[in-house]
Write an enzyme that holds these catalytic residues in place. Structure first.
Site, short mmCIF file in Angstrom:
data_model
loop_
_atom_site.label_atom_id
_atom_site.label_comp_id
_atom_site.label_asym_id
_atom_site.label_seq_id
_atom_site.Cartn_x
_atom_site.Cartn_y
_atom_site.Cartn_z
N ARG A 41 0.83 -1.22 0.00
CA ARG A 41 0.00 0.00 0.00
C ARG A 41 0.86 1.26 0.00
O ARG A 41 0.36 2.36 -0.23
CB ARG A 41 -0.97 -0.03 1.19
CG ARG A 41 -1.93 1.15 1.24
CD ARG A 41 -3.26 0.82 1.94
NE ARG A 41 -3.13 -0.03 3.11
CZ ARG A 41 -2.73 0.37 4.33
NH1 ARG A 41 -2.44 1.64 4.54
NH2 ARG A 41 -2.64 -0.49 5.32
N TYR A 84 -14.32 19.61 -14.14
CA TYR A 84 -14.84 18.26 -14.30
C TYR A 84 -16.00 18.01 -13.32
O TYR A 84 -15.88 18.32 -12.14
CB TYR A 84 -13.70 17.26 -14.08
CG TYR A 84 -14.14 15.84 -14.19
CD1 TYR A 84 -14.58 15.32 -15.39
CD2 TYR A 84 -14.13 15.00 -13.07
CE1 TYR A 84 -15.00 14.00 -15.48
CE2 TYR A 84 -14.54 13.69 -13.16
CZ TYR A 84 -14.97 13.20 -14.37
OH TYR A 84 -15.39 11.90 -14.45
N ASP A 132 -5.77 21.25 -12.73
CA ASP A 132 -6.11 19.98 -13.40
C ASP A 132 -5.63 20.12 -14.85
O ASP A 132 -6.18 20.90 -15.64
CB ASP A 132 -7.62 19.73 -13.31
CG ASP A 132 -8.01 18.36 -13.86
OD1 ASP A 132 -7.33 17.88 -14.80
OD2 ASP A 132 -9.00 17.78 -13.39
N LYS A 135 -6.98 9.44 -19.29
CA LYS A 135 -7.26 10.11 -20.56
C LYS A 135 -6.01 10.06 -21.45
O LYS A 135 -5.62 9.01 -21.89
CB LYS A 135 -7.76 11.53 -20.29
CG LYS A 135 -8.83 11.61 -19.19
CD LYS A 135 -10.16 11.00 -19.57
CE LYS A 135 -11.14 10.86 -18.41
NZ LYS A 135 -11.43 12.08 -17.66
C1 LIG Z 1 -11.88 12.37 -16.37
C2 LIG Z 1 -11.42 13.57 -15.64
C3 LIG Z 1 -11.20 13.54 -14.27
C4 LIG Z 1 -11.46 12.31 -13.43
O1 LIG Z 1 -10.57 11.28 -13.74
P1 LIG Z 1 -10.93 9.71 -13.60
O2 LIG Z 1 -9.65 9.06 -14.01
O3 LIG Z 1 -12.09 9.44 -14.50
O4 LIG Z 1 -11.28 9.47 -12.17
C5 LIG Z 1 -10.71 14.69 -13.66
N1 LIG Z 1 -10.49 15.82 -14.38
C6 LIG Z 1 -10.72 15.89 -15.69
C7 LIG Z 1 -10.46 17.16 -16.42
C8 LIG Z 1 -11.20 14.77 -16.38
O5 LIG Z 1 -11.44 14.84 -17.70
#
Ligand SMILES: *Cc1c(COP(=O)(O)O)cnc(C)c1O
Length: 373
Positions: free
Chosen positions: A61, A112, A184, A209
């Site tokens: 962990r 998001y 982000d 992504k």
């Molecule tokens: C998809 C996304 C998230 C969340 O990520 P996950 O891997 O789906 O938990 C956060 N910020 C942005 C801009 C996203 O497109």
């Protein structure tokens, strides 16, 4: 040249000037085992729940060599140290958990939807106060940075409104007000935008992504150059336990190796599609920040017409998520949690790396269908 790419192999003396590697090289090179006889070129998938005592890892962990390689690579790309998580939302939630109860978070209105849901649930439980702002309106954001504000949550470009923030200006104003800044960076990737270099304290990624890039792994990251924040986030991951899967970390590192090629191609395709979409009578508005592979179109006639478009593509996949090699599209307001200020007829397009003429011919026949009804 050899010395530039392999500084650890002894070809370069310690005091020789060593120009930094281009990010295009870092994606290929970072997070590899040392160049020594019999070392594999890639970090293996290490499945381990525990380690022989006496070292730094101790328990599954706390650390894993496969995550370690992935974190080293992303950290080097963003200019900080990375900590990987089970998902982008695990990274987001862990960061928000570090906000002291009672403090205020100023956040992008169109960040998001999962981040918005998490912020509002923390607010409902009385843990934080949340002020939503238009992140592309620099004056409005700066005006919101009052005394009780602990954190400015930036997303740029925003998902799915595609607004772009002035990150250097926001970081400067936030720091003058004693406010920490998280960016982000999921949409831009560290190849198109490196927020830590512009003054941000923390970068967060949905590695699901572009970084992993093949729609086959869910993973997230926090990156920071601040040792205190790094220690706090690492401690949270240890105790909250939102760990990345080892296979996911391995897949994401493998995906990262071609990030520059995928982003370049997706961006070139997106720019061409933006030109063609602007001419189509079914499209009221095209939103594109001028870089990256994500765009949004607003369909004349709203939700039903937009659903008709996503229902009539054959090559483009109707699916949520983004940043994969394959092109996909989605009407964002089909999610109840999406911000009400996102138009009902807005389709978010994640442009992939296919042939652009094939993409256009499929998309334009679906748009024609929406116009003709
Ligand atoms: C998809 C996304 C998230 C969340 O990520 P996950 O891997 O789906 O938990 C956060 N910020 C942005 C801009 C996203 O497109």
């Amino acid at each position: 040249m050899v010395g530039r790419v392999m500084p650890q192999n002894g070809c370069v003396t310690a005091d020789a000037p060593r120009p930094p590697l281009s990010p295009q090289t870092v994606v290929v090179k970072a997070g590899r085992p040392p160049h020594e006889p019999d070392q594999p070129l890639n970090h293996p998938l290490v499945m381990a729940s525990t380690y022989v005592a006496g070292g730094d890892r101790e328990y599954g962990r706390y650390a894993n060599p496969t995550w370690g390689a992935f974190e080293e690579a992303v950290g080097e790309l963003e200019g900080g140290r990375a900590i990987s998580f089970a998902s982008g939302m695990a990274a987001v939630s862990t960061l928000l958990d570090l906000v002291t109860p009672g403090e205020t978070v100023v956040a992008a209105r169109h960040c998001y939807q999962g981040t918005l849901v998490q912020l509002s649930s923390l607010e409902q439980r009385g843990l934080v106060k949340v002020v939503l702002v238009d992140i592309d309106d620099t004056e409005q954001v700066i005006a919101a940075l009052g005394d009780d504000v602990a954190l400015l949550w930036v997303e740029s470009p925003t998902n799915p409104a595609l607004e772009v923030a002035d990150i250097p200006a926001l970081c400067e104003a936030a720091h003058a007000a004693g406010v920490r800044v998280v960016v982000d960076n999921t949409f831009a990737t560290p190849l198109l935008q490196r927020p830590l270099e512009s003054g941000a304290d923390v970068v967060v990624h949905s590695g699901t992504k572009y970084i992993a890039g093949h729609s086959d792994a869910v993973i997230g990251l926090v990156v920071t150059a601040d040792d205190e924040i790094y220690r706090a986030v690492d401690e949270k991951r240890r105790t909250m336990g939102a760990l990345p899967g080892t296979l996911e970390a391995w897949l994401a590192l493998r995906g990262l190796r071609t990030l520059h090629l995928r982003v370049e191609r997706a961006q070139a395709n997106a720019a061409e599609l933006v030109r063609r979409l602007a001419e189509h009578p079914a499209v009221d508005r095209v939103r594109y920040p001028g870089f990256g592979g994500i765009l949004a179109i607003e369909i004349a006639g709203g939700a039903d017409r937009a659903d008709a478009v996503s229902g009539h593509t054959r090559l483009w996949v109707h699916a949520t998520s983004l940043g994969g090699v394959e092109s996909s599209l989605e009407r964002r307001r089909r999610w109840k949690s999406e911000s009400p200020s996102i138009p009902e007829g807005l389709l978010r397009l994640s442009v992939g790396i296919e042939d652009v003429d094939d993409l256009w011919s499929d998309l334009s026949q679906a748009l024609d269908h929406a116009v003709l009804g």
